[in-house]
Design a protein around this motif. Structure first.
Motif, PDB file in Angstrom:
ATOM      1  N   LEU A  57       1.073  -0.918  -0.042  1.00 28.40           N
ATOM      2  CA  LEU A  57      -0.267   0.362  -0.053  1.00 28.40           C
ATOM      3  C   LEU A  57       0.782   1.197   0.327  1.00 28.40           C
ATOM      4  O   LEU A  57       0.530   2.302  -0.834  1.00 28.40           O
ATOM      5  CB  LEU A  57      -0.583   0.129   1.146  1.00 28.40           C
ATOM      6  CG  LEU A  57      -1.911   1.360   1.258  1.00 28.40           C
ATOM      7  CD1 LEU A  57      -2.926   1.577   0.058  1.00 28.40           C
ATOM      8  CD2 LEU A  57      -2.951   0.852   2.825  1.00 28.40           C
ATOM      9  N   PRO A  58       2.057   0.504   1.032  1.00 23.81           N
ATOM     10  CA  PRO A  58       3.062   2.424   0.757  1.00 23.81           C
ATOM     11  C   PRO A  58       2.917   3.473  -0.526  1.00 23.81           C
ATOM     12  O   PRO A  58       2.812   3.955  -0.888  1.00 23.81           O
ATOM     13  CB  PRO A  58       3.709   2.515   1.739  1.00 23.81           C
ATOM     14  CG  PRO A  58       3.512   1.206   2.726  1.00 23.81           C
ATOM     15  CD  PRO A  58       2.769   0.514   1.625  1.00 23.81           C
ATOM     16  N   LYS A  59       3.589   1.867  -1.661  1.00 18.44           N
ATOM     17  CA  LYS A  59       4.025   2.259  -3.257  1.00 18.44           C
ATOM     18  C   LYS A  59       2.949   2.240  -3.741  1.00 18.44           C
ATOM     19  O   LYS A  59       2.843   4.119  -4.178  1.00 18.44           O
ATOM     20  CB  LYS A  59       4.263   1.376  -3.338  1.00 18.44           C
ATOM     21  CG  LYS A  59       5.502   1.704  -5.123  1.00 18.44           C
ATOM     22  CD  LYS A  59       6.450   0.512  -5.848  1.00 18.44           C
ATOM     23  CE  LYS A  59       6.731   0.875  -6.456  1.00 18.44           C
ATOM     24  NZ  LYS A  59       5.356   1.500  -7.925  1.00 18.44           N
ATOM     25  N   VAL A  60       1.978   1.803  -3.249  1.00 19.97           N
ATOM     26  CA  VAL A  60       0.785   3.060  -3.719  1.00 19.97           C
ATOM     27  C   VAL A  60       0.457   4.166  -3.989  1.00 19.97           C
ATOM     28  O   VAL A  60      -0.219   4.706  -5.315  1.00 19.97           O
ATOM     29  CB  VAL A  60      -0.166   1.676  -4.252  1.00 19.97           C
ATOM     30  CG1 VAL A  60      -1.811   2.166  -4.577  1.00 19.97           C
ATOM     31  CG2 VAL A  60      -0.224   0.529  -4.960  1.00 19.97           C
ATOM     32  N   LEU A  61      -0.225   4.554  -2.763  1.00 16.51           N
ATOM     33  CA  LEU A  61       0.249   5.622  -2.109  1.00 16.51           C
ATOM     34  C   LEU A  61       1.507   6.702  -2.575  1.00 16.51           C
ATOM     35  O   LEU A  61       0.679   7.602  -3.533  1.00 16.51           O
ATOM     36  CB  LEU A  61      -0.053   5.234  -1.036  1.00 16.51           C
ATOM     37  CG  LEU A  61      -1.728   4.759   0.000  1.00 16.51           C
ATOM     38  CD1 LEU A  61      -1.467   5.203   1.056  1.00 16.51           C
ATOM     39  CD2 LEU A  61      -2.800   5.902  -0.980  1.00 16.51           C
TER      40      LEU A  61
ATOM     41  N   GLU B 134      -3.005   6.984   9.207  1.00 15.49           N
ATOM     42  CA  GLU B 134      -1.738   7.126   9.443  1.00 15.49           C
ATOM     43  C   GLU B 134      -0.984   6.410   8.199  1.00 15.49           C
ATOM     44  O   GLU B 134      -0.493   6.768   7.621  1.00 15.49           O
ATOM     45  CB  GLU B 134      -1.223   5.984  10.046  1.00 15.49           C
ATOM     46  CG  GLU B 134      -1.518   6.287  11.914  1.00 15.49           C
ATOM     47  CD  GLU B 134      -1.858   5.021  12.893  1.00 15.49           C
ATOM     48  OE1 GLU B 134      -0.531   3.704  12.707  1.00 15.49           O
ATOM     49  OE2 GLU B 134      -1.823   4.927  14.044  1.00 15.49           O
ATOM     50  N   TYR B 135      -1.575   4.832   7.368  1.00 12.10           N
ATOM     51  CA  TYR B 135      -1.175   5.022   5.715  1.00 12.10           C
ATOM     52  C   TYR B 135      -0.648   6.670   5.247  1.00 12.10           C
ATOM     53  O   TYR B 135      -0.121   6.870   4.535  1.00 12.10           O
ATOM     54  CB  TYR B 135      -1.822   3.760   5.004  1.00 12.10           C
ATOM     55  CG  TYR B 135      -1.623   2.752   5.789  1.00 12.10           C
ATOM     56  CD1 TYR B 135      -0.279   2.228   5.003  1.00 12.10           C
ATOM     57  CD2 TYR B 135      -2.540   1.703   6.649  1.00 12.10           C
ATOM     58  CE1 TYR B 135       0.101   0.702   5.505  1.00 12.10           C
ATOM     59  CE2 TYR B 135      -1.968   0.834   6.636  1.00 12.10           C
ATOM     60  CZ  TYR B 135      -0.802   0.169   6.873  1.00 12.10           C
ATOM     61  OH  TYR B 135      -0.012  -1.067   6.764  1.00 12.10           O
ATOM     62  N   MET B 136      -2.053   6.929   5.258  1.00 11.46           N
ATOM     63  CA  MET B 136      -2.257   8.198   4.141  1.00 11.46           C
ATOM     64  C   MET B 136      -1.327   9.869   4.450  1.00 11.46           C
ATOM     65  O   MET B 136      -1.041  10.591   3.538  1.00 11.46           O
ATOM     66  CB  MET B 136      -3.926   8.933   4.462  1.00 11.46           C
ATOM     67  CG  MET B 136      -4.761   7.881   3.929  1.00 11.46           C
ATOM     68  SD  MET B 136      -4.668   7.535   1.897  1.00 11.46           S
ATOM     69  CE  MET B 136      -5.066   8.707   1.143  1.00 11.46           C
ATOM     70  N   THR B 137      -1.106   9.331   5.172  1.00 10.75           N
ATOM     71  CA  THR B 137      -0.369  10.716   6.326  1.00 10.75           C
ATOM     72  C   THR B 137       1.104  10.271   5.799  1.00 10.75           C
ATOM     73  O   THR B 137       2.000  11.327   6.132  1.00 10.75           O
ATOM     74  CB  THR B 137      -0.704  11.126   7.841  1.00 10.75           C
ATOM     75  OG1 THR B 137      -0.701  10.140   8.807  1.00 10.75           O
ATOM     76  CG2 THR B 137      -1.924  11.738   7.840  1.00 10.75           C
ATOM     77  N   ALA B 138       1.559   9.584   5.897  1.00  9.48           N
ATOM     78  CA  ALA B 138       2.905   8.950   5.938  1.00  9.48           C
ATOM     79  C   ALA B 138       3.173   8.884   4.225  1.00  9.48           C
ATOM     80  O   ALA B 138       4.287   9.772   4.245  1.00  9.48           O
ATOM     81  CB  ALA B 138       3.306   6.783   6.019  1.00  9.48           C
ATOM     82  N   ALA B 139       2.060   9.223   3.518  1.00 11.37           N
ATOM     83  CA  ALA B 139       2.019   9.067   2.027  1.00 11.37           C
ATOM     84  C   ALA B 139       2.158  10.725   1.830  1.00 11.37           C
ATOM     85  O   ALA B 139       1.938  11.103   0.590  1.00 11.37           O
ATOM     86  CB  ALA B 139       0.507   8.505   1.379  1.00 11.37           C
ATOM     87  N   ASN B 140       2.175  11.709   2.699  1.00 12.95           N
ATOM     88  CA  ASN B 140       1.828  13.283   3.036  1.00 12.95           C
ATOM     89  C   ASN B 140       0.891  13.830   2.512  1.00 12.95           C
ATOM     90  O   ASN B 140       0.719  14.792   1.896  1.00 12.95           O
ATOM     91  CB  ASN B 140       3.222  13.714   2.051  1.00 12.95           C
ATOM     92  CG  ASN B 140       4.433  13.157   2.379  1.00 12.95           C
ATOM     93  OD1 ASN B 140       4.920  13.254   3.238  1.00 12.95           O
ATOM     94  ND2 ASN B 140       5.706  12.305   1.737  1.00 12.95           N
ATOM     95  N   PHE B 141      -0.329  12.815   2.058  1.00 14.53           N
ATOM     96  CA  PHE B 141      -1.312  13.659   2.035  1.00 14.53           C
ATOM     97  C   PHE B 141      -2.376  14.170   3.074  1.00 14.53           C
ATOM     98  O   PHE B 141      -2.226  14.332   4.547  1.00 14.53           O
ATOM     99  CB  PHE B 141      -2.580  12.396   1.315  1.00 14.53           C
ATOM    100  CG  PHE B 141      -2.163  12.175   0.720  1.00 14.53           C
ATOM    101  CD1 PHE B 141      -3.166  12.408  -0.817  1.00 14.53           C
ATOM    102  CD2 PHE B 141      -1.848  10.665  -0.081  1.00 14.53           C
ATOM    103  CE1 PHE B 141      -2.738  11.869  -2.386  1.00 14.53           C
ATOM    104  CE2 PHE B 141      -1.564  10.354  -1.452  1.00 14.53           C
ATOM    105  CZ  PHE B 141      -2.382  11.288  -2.144  1.00 14.53           C
ATOM    106  N   SER B 142      -2.960  15.274   2.764  1.00 15.10           N
ATOM    107  CA  SER B 142      -3.289  16.153   4.626  1.00 15.10           C
ATOM    108  C   SER B 142      -5.150  15.455   4.238  1.00 15.10           C
ATOM    109  O   SER B 142      -5.460  15.520   3.071  1.00 15.10           O
ATOM    110  CB  SER B 142      -3.278  17.349   3.728  1.00 15.10           C
ATOM    111  OG  SER B 142      -2.311  18.208   3.656  1.00 15.10           O
TER     112      SER B 142
END
Length: 207
Positions: free
Chosen positions: A125-129, A171-179
């Motif tokens: 998931l992190p790479k996809v995001l 947590e996944y989304m904010t780790a990918a720098n999304f707000s």
């Protein structure tokens, strides 16, 4: 690890390939207008927008975006779905596996990921995001809706799924720098225990 992830996605996609017509008939009349409005309402700037319908399936929502006047591009890992979506929507549709995305950088005003990202194994998931983040314009918006759960993942029949609660998904989304912009549960108007879907809206920061 990559071989394992590829095997998981191949098996899930094979299920959709083999049940494409049944899936199309079973989901064509689903009302997702709340989700479409959530994406479009969060995008800043003047329409029409360039949108990616990630996991577009047979093209139901792709056709809606196009009818609203936007440049809508579909993407699906199922070859059957990609062909059906092209025929049904008249839009450009890319046949790509989510774990091997090849997207143009900074093209999209919005990415619509309705009932798709939960099929991605958590390790991938992190790479996809990251790939989706890179494909958005600065200020662009990612909408996602997934069946919620208690952070378990595994096989549900022939399909693989990862089922997150709101905190873990954030947590996944904010780790990918999304707000974060906002989130809600579906279907609307029901008690929480009868709302199996978690929808959330995110922005790629400007600068």
């Amino acid at each position: 690890m990559s071989d394992d992830i590829d095997a998981i996605t191949r098996r899930t996609l094979a299920h959709y390939d083999s049940t494409a017509e049944q899936f199309f008939r079973g989901t064509l009349d689903h009302d997702v207008s709340q989700n479409i409005a959530a994406l479009l309402g969060a995008i800043e700037g003047e329409a029409p927008y360039t949108l990616l319908d990630l996991g577009c399936g047979p093209g139901r929502d792709l056709k809606t975006f196009s009818a609203l006047g936007h440049r809508a591009i579909g993407l699906d890992g199922s070859g059957e779905f990609a062909a059906m979506a092209r025929a049904y929507s008249g839009c450009e549709v890319w046949h790509q596996d989510f774990v091997h995305l090849d997207l143009p950088a900074g093209l999209f005003d919005g990415v619509y990921a309705n009932a798709v990202l939960f099929h991605v194994p958590s390790r991938a998931l992190p790479k996809v995001l990251d790939d989706l983040y890179a494909a958005l314009k600065p200020g662009g918006v990612l909408f996602c809706s997934n069946p919620r759960g208690d952070n378990q993942e595994g096989w549900n029949g022939p399909r693989y799924g990862s089922y997150y609660d709101v905190d873990t998904w954030q947590e996944y989304m904010t780790a990918a720098n999304f707000s974060p912009l906002h989130h809600y549960y579906r279907p609307e108007g029901l008690p929480r225990e009868q709302q199996p879907w978690l929808a959330s809206v995110w922005r790629k920061p400007v600068g």
